[in-house]
Design a protein around this motif. Structure first.
Motif, PDB file in Angstrom:
ATOM      1  N   VAL A 177       2.136  -7.330  -6.407  1.00  0.00           N
ATOM      2  CA  VAL A 177       1.083  -7.426  -5.387  1.00  0.00           C
ATOM      3  C   VAL A 177       1.050  -6.151  -4.558  1.00  0.00           C
ATOM      4  O   VAL A 177      -0.028  -5.571  -4.313  1.00  0.00           O
ATOM      5  CB  VAL A 177       1.303  -8.659  -4.483  1.00  0.00           C
ATOM      6  N   CYS A 178       2.202  -5.702  -4.131  1.00  0.00           N
ATOM      7  CA  CYS A 178       2.270  -4.515  -3.278  1.00  0.00           C
ATOM      8  C   CYS A 178       1.768  -3.277  -4.012  1.00  0.00           C
ATOM      9  O   CYS A 178       1.017  -2.463  -3.453  1.00  0.00           O
ATOM     10  CB  CYS A 178       3.704  -4.299  -2.790  1.00  0.00           C
ATOM     11  N   ARG A 179       2.161  -3.132  -5.274  1.00  0.00           N
ATOM     12  CA  ARG A 179       1.708  -1.960  -6.033  1.00  0.00           C
ATOM     13  C   ARG A 179       0.207  -2.028  -6.295  1.00  0.00           C
ATOM     14  O   ARG A 179      -0.511  -1.025  -6.165  1.00  0.00           O
ATOM     15  CB  ARG A 179       2.470  -1.865  -7.351  1.00  0.00           C
ATOM     16  N   ALA A 180      -0.298  -3.206  -6.668  1.00  0.00           N
ATOM     17  CA  ALA A 180      -1.719  -3.352  -7.007  1.00  0.00           C
ATOM     18  C   ALA A 180      -2.611  -3.068  -5.805  1.00  0.00           C
ATOM     19  O   ALA A 180      -3.712  -2.520  -5.960  1.00  0.00           O
ATOM     20  CB  ALA A 180      -1.979  -4.760  -7.539  1.00  0.00           C
ATOM     21  N   LEU A 181      -2.157  -3.414  -4.615  1.00  0.00           N
ATOM     22  CA  LEU A 181      -2.990  -3.279  -3.422  1.00  0.00           C
ATOM     23  C   LEU A 181      -2.642  -2.048  -2.584  1.00  0.00           C
ATOM     24  O   LEU A 181      -3.186  -1.869  -1.487  1.00  0.00           O
ATOM     25  CB  LEU A 181      -2.865  -4.539  -2.559  1.00  0.00           C
ATOM     26  N   GLY A 182      -1.731  -1.216  -3.091  1.00  0.00           N
ATOM     27  CA  GLY A 182      -1.359  -0.026  -2.335  1.00  0.00           C
ATOM     28  C   GLY A 182      -0.593  -0.344  -1.064  1.00  0.00           C
ATOM     29  O   GLY A 182      -0.693   0.373  -0.063  1.00  0.00           O
ATOM     30  N   LEU A 183       0.196  -1.408  -1.118  1.00  0.00           N
ATOM     31  CA  LEU A 183       0.953  -1.838   0.060  1.00  0.00           C
ATOM     32  C   LEU A 183       2.460  -1.691  -0.181  1.00  0.00           C
ATOM     33  O   LEU A 183       3.269  -2.516   0.257  1.00  0.00           O
ATOM     34  CB  LEU A 183       0.618  -3.307   0.385  1.00  0.00           C
ATOM     35  N   GLU A 184       2.859  -0.619  -0.842  1.00  0.00           N
ATOM     36  CA  GLU A 184       4.271  -0.438  -1.177  1.00  0.00           C
ATOM     37  C   GLU A 184       5.167  -0.413   0.062  1.00  0.00           C
ATOM     38  O   GLU A 184       6.353  -0.769  -0.007  1.00  0.00           O
ATOM     39  CB  GLU A 184       4.470   0.867  -1.969  1.00  0.00           C
ATOM     40  N   GLU A 185       4.601  -0.028   1.204  1.00  0.00           N
ATOM     41  CA  GLU A 185       5.434   0.011   2.419  1.00  0.00           C
ATOM     42  C   GLU A 185       5.952  -1.361   2.819  1.00  0.00           C
ATOM     43  O   GLU A 185       6.988  -1.481   3.495  1.00  0.00           O
ATOM     44  CB  GLU A 185       4.642   0.640   3.589  1.00  0.00           C
ATOM     45  N   LEU A 186       5.252  -2.424   2.374  1.00  0.00           N
ATOM     46  CA  LEU A 186       5.703  -3.776   2.715  1.00  0.00           C
ATOM     47  C   LEU A 186       6.997  -4.138   1.986  1.00  0.00           C
ATOM     48  O   LEU A 186       7.725  -5.035   2.425  1.00  0.00           O
ATOM     49  CB  LEU A 186       4.616  -4.794   2.374  1.00  0.00           C
ATOM     50  N   LEU A 187       7.267  -3.451   0.885  1.00  0.00           N
ATOM     51  CA  LEU A 187       8.509  -3.721   0.155  1.00  0.00           C
ATOM     52  C   LEU A 187       9.735  -3.347   0.984  1.00  0.00           C
ATOM     53  O   LEU A 187      10.832  -3.883   0.768  1.00  0.00           O
ATOM     54  CB  LEU A 187       8.519  -2.948  -1.169  1.00  0.00           C
ATOM     55  N   GLU A 188       9.535  -2.440   1.927  1.00  0.00           N
ATOM     56  CA  GLU A 188      10.648  -1.999   2.793  1.00  0.00           C
ATOM     57  C   GLU A 188      10.618  -2.697   4.148  1.00  0.00           C
ATOM     58  O   GLU A 188      11.517  -2.474   4.972  1.00  0.00           O
ATOM     59  CB  GLU A 188      10.590  -0.482   3.000  1.00  0.00           C
ATOM     60  N   ASP A 189       9.620  -3.525   4.381  1.00  0.00           N
ATOM     61  CA  ASP A 189       9.481  -4.197   5.673  1.00  0.00           C
ATOM     62  C   ASP A 189      10.502  -5.342   5.763  1.00  0.00           C
ATOM     63  O   ASP A 189      10.553  -6.229   4.901  1.00  0.00           O
ATOM     64  CB  ASP A 189       8.060  -4.753   5.802  1.00  0.00           C
ATOM     65  N   ALA A 190      11.318  -5.322   6.808  1.00  0.00           N
ATOM     66  CA  ALA A 190      12.384  -6.319   6.961  1.00  0.00           C
ATOM     67  C   ALA A 190      11.838  -7.741   7.046  1.00  0.00           C
ATOM     68  O   ALA A 190      12.532  -8.704   6.689  1.00  0.00           O
ATOM     69  CB  ALA A 190      13.210  -6.000   8.205  1.00  0.00           C
ATOM     70  N   ARG A 191      10.591  -7.914   7.496  1.00  0.00           N
ATOM     71  CA  ARG A 191      10.009  -9.249   7.619  1.00  0.00           C
ATOM     72  C   ARG A 191       9.764  -9.907   6.261  1.00  0.00           C
ATOM     73  O   ARG A 191       9.637 -11.137   6.172  1.00  0.00           O
ATOM     74  CB  ARG A 191       8.696  -9.182   8.398  1.00  0.00           C
ATOM     75  N   PHE A 192       9.673  -9.081   5.215  1.00  0.00           N
ATOM     76  CA  PHE A 192       9.278  -9.592   3.909  1.00  0.00           C
ATOM     77  C   PHE A 192      10.346  -9.326   2.839  1.00  0.00           C
ATOM     78  O   PHE A 192      10.051  -9.289   1.650  1.00  0.00           O
ATOM     79  CB  PHE A 192       7.951  -8.944   3.483  1.00  0.00           C
ATOM     80  N   ARG A 193      11.587  -9.181   3.256  1.00  0.00           N
ATOM     81  CA  ARG A 193      12.648  -8.744   2.345  1.00  0.00           C
ATOM     82  C   ARG A 193      12.948  -9.748   1.242  1.00  0.00           C
ATOM     83  O   ARG A 193      13.315  -9.369   0.145  1.00  0.00           O
ATOM     84  CB  ARG A 193      13.909  -8.441   3.148  1.00  0.00           C
ATOM     85  N   ASP A 194      12.830 -11.019   1.531  1.00  0.00           N
ATOM     86  CA  ASP A 194      13.051 -12.030   0.481  1.00  0.00           C
ATOM     87  C   ASP A 194      12.013 -13.141   0.641  1.00  0.00           C
ATOM     88  O   ASP A 194      11.217 -13.133   1.591  1.00  0.00           O
ATOM     89  CB  ASP A 194      14.474 -12.585   0.512  1.00  0.00           C
ATOM     90  N   ARG A 195      12.018 -14.080  -0.276  1.00  0.00           N
ATOM     91  CA  ARG A 195      10.954 -15.097  -0.291  1.00  0.00           C
ATOM     92  C   ARG A 195      11.012 -15.996   0.937  1.00  0.00           C
ATOM     93  O   ARG A 195       9.978 -16.474   1.401  1.00  0.00           O
ATOM     94  CB  ARG A 195      11.028 -15.929  -1.564  1.00  0.00           C
ATOM     95  N   HIS A 196      12.194 -16.223   1.477  1.00  0.00           N
ATOM     96  CA  HIS A 196      12.298 -17.064   2.672  1.00  0.00           C
ATOM     97  C   HIS A 196      11.685 -16.356   3.882  1.00  0.00           C
ATOM     98  O   HIS A 196      10.963 -16.973   4.678  1.00  0.00           O
ATOM     99  CB  HIS A 196      13.766 -17.415   2.938  1.00  0.00           C
ATOM    100  N   LEU A 197      11.963 -15.077   3.994  1.00  0.00           N
ATOM    101  CA  LEU A 197      11.393 -14.315   5.113  1.00  0.00           C
ATOM    102  C   LEU A 197       9.880 -14.174   4.962  1.00  0.00           C
ATOM    103  O   LEU A 197       9.136 -14.230   5.954  1.00  0.00           O
ATOM    104  CB  LEU A 197      12.047 -12.935   5.197  1.00  0.00           C
ATOM    105  N   ARG A 198       9.414 -13.996   3.739  1.00  0.00           N
ATOM    106  CA  ARG A 198       7.966 -13.909   3.531  1.00  0.00           C
ATOM    107  C   ARG A 198       7.281 -15.212   3.930  1.00  0.00           C
ATOM    108  O   ARG A 198       6.191 -15.208   4.515  1.00  0.00           O
ATOM    109  CB  ARG A 198       7.657 -13.557   2.078  1.00  0.00           C
ATOM    110  N   ALA A 199       7.919 -16.337   3.625  1.00  0.00           N
ATOM    111  CA  ALA A 199       7.358 -17.629   4.027  1.00  0.00           C
ATOM    112  C   ALA A 199       7.367 -17.778   5.541  1.00  0.00           C
ATOM    113  O   ALA A 199       6.415 -18.291   6.141  1.00  0.00           O
ATOM    114  CB  ALA A 199       8.134 -18.770   3.366  1.00  0.00           C
TER     115      ALA A 199
END
Length: 402
Positions: free
Chosen positions: A266-288
């Motif tokens: 998702v991040c690569r397709a939408l040009g949002l690679e910076e979200l991969l390093e965002d601490a809020r979204f580090r794993d599936r529990h945090l993303r939820a």
């Protein structure tokens, strides 16, 4: 799966199925038998089954056409002695009888399962209803809307800050019909071993409980948390993100990320690679836990592209996604057309119209069998009653006037 080389299952061509049913539930069960090659005889009141009455003119309503292909129609007054006797004569020859009258209605007419099985011990009586023949709700009037309400289906549909909303499809009616077909087939298999028929029943309400697996599991997986019953287009347990319907420049797009590979895609397709390093979204529990912020970031990007552009980007990364199609798009869906689910028939009243194909693909025999249009009331009166009861044309037609 390759296109079939012959139209129906040969073993079904010897089955006689009596459909004493109306609206969606029972007729869809009958349609599945008809698609497989069984001879399905629809026994209707003299004025036709209730679904026909939805037409505003002399044509047949489209919903009747879609659920009654490949069937034959006989019109009988079951409250008259002659009509009842003709019906029981068909029962004597039948393999399956499908009915979705209210529980006990046929019994009050002296045509309950016990009577039918006494006459034909090899018969499978398949009864569909809203709530079944026993239990606190058994006597309640039931239609798709009310069963959706009683089952909790409506409570889980819609958004948390809005009212409950029914599902668009007639999900309880059709679910009941599908399960009723399965029950009848199980009984037919048992009959091959034992030689005995039996009565089977399916409650539409019963079939909805397993469909609430995700929503109910939230109650048990997270007993200390309070979840909204209605989660809109998000996951029922709010445990997966991204999982939503996002805006596009020309509509909406569904995206689901159920693995770390999907999330990275998702991040690569939408040009949002910076979200991969965002601490809020580090794993599936945090993303939820942070799905509001995540959905906002994704929606800001998706809104700039069309559905097709987004689909190509996401599919290139193997991310599950799909455009939210309008009904006019579904009506011309190339996938459904190629697979034979959207079929067209030349109807004597309505002209060339679409109808429902066979979703059961049994290679190499079944799939795109020829489709005959839904019958008019009593269209096959002479043919059916002559074949199975030896009636003359005059005798058969007289039953339509009684």
């Amino acid at each position: 799966m390759n296109q079939p080389t012959s139209p129906t299952l040969s073993s079904f061509q010897d089955l006689l199925v009596i459909e004493l049913a109306h609206i969606y539930n029972g007729p869809y069960c009958g349609l599945m038998f008809a698609h497989l090659g069984a001879e399905v005889v629809k026994v209707e009141p003299l004025t036709g089954e209730r679904l026909r009455a939805r037409s505003r003119d002399d044509s047949d309503p489209q919903e009747f056409i879609m659920l009654n292909s490949n069937k034959k129609s006989v019109a009988l007054n079951l409250k008259s002695a002659a009509g009842r006797e003709a019906f029981l004569g068909l029962v004597d020859e039948a393999d399956v009888l499908i009915e979705n009258y209210s529980p006990g209605a046929l019994g009050r007419m002296g045509l309950g399962p016990d009577v039918l099985l006494e006459r034909n011990p090899r018969l499978i009586v398949a009864s569909g209803s809203g709530y079944g023949s026993f239990g606190p709700y058994a006597g309640l009037p039931a239609m798709d809307l009310t069963v959706q309400a009683m089952s909790g289906t409506i409570a889980t549909s819609g958004f948390a800050d809005g009212p409950p909303v029914k599902t668009g499809p007639a999900v309880t009616d059709l679910s009941g019909g599908i399960h009723l077909f399965g029950a009848a087939m199980a009984a037919l298999f048992d009959r091959e071993r034992t030689g005995r028929g039996r009565h089977v029943e399916v409650s539409m309400h019963d079939t909805m409980y397993p469909m609430l697996t995700s929503a109910l599991s939230a109650l048990y997986n997270y007993p200390d948390q309070v979840f909204p019953e209605r989660t809109g287009n998000r996951h029922s347990a709010l445990s997966i993100a991204p999982y939503n319907v996002y805006p596009a420049a020309d509509g909406w797009l569904a995206i689901i990320s159920s693995s770390e590979e999907h999330w990275a895609g998702v991040c690569r397709a939408l040009g949002l690679e910076e979200l991969l390093e965002d601490a809020r979204f580090r794993d599936r529990h945090l993303r939820a836990d942070n799905m509001d912020a995540l959905d906002a970031a994704i929606g800001e990007v998706t809104a700039m592209f069309t559905r097709d552009e987004l689909t190509k980007r996401l599919e290139a990364e193997r991310v599950p996604c799909a455009p939210v199609k309008h009904l006019r798009e579904v009506d011309n869906d190339p996938h459904l057309i190629e697979r034979g689910m959207i079929r067209h028939v030349d109807h004597p009243k309505n002209g060339r119209v679409p109808t429902v194909g066979n979703p059961l693909r049994v290679s190499p025999d079944v799939g795109t069998a020829p489709i005959t249009p839904s019958p008019s009331v009593g269209q096959h009166q002479t043919e059916v009653l002559g074949k199975f009861l030896g009636m003359s044309a005059e005798e058969a037609e007289e039953l339509r006037k009684s």
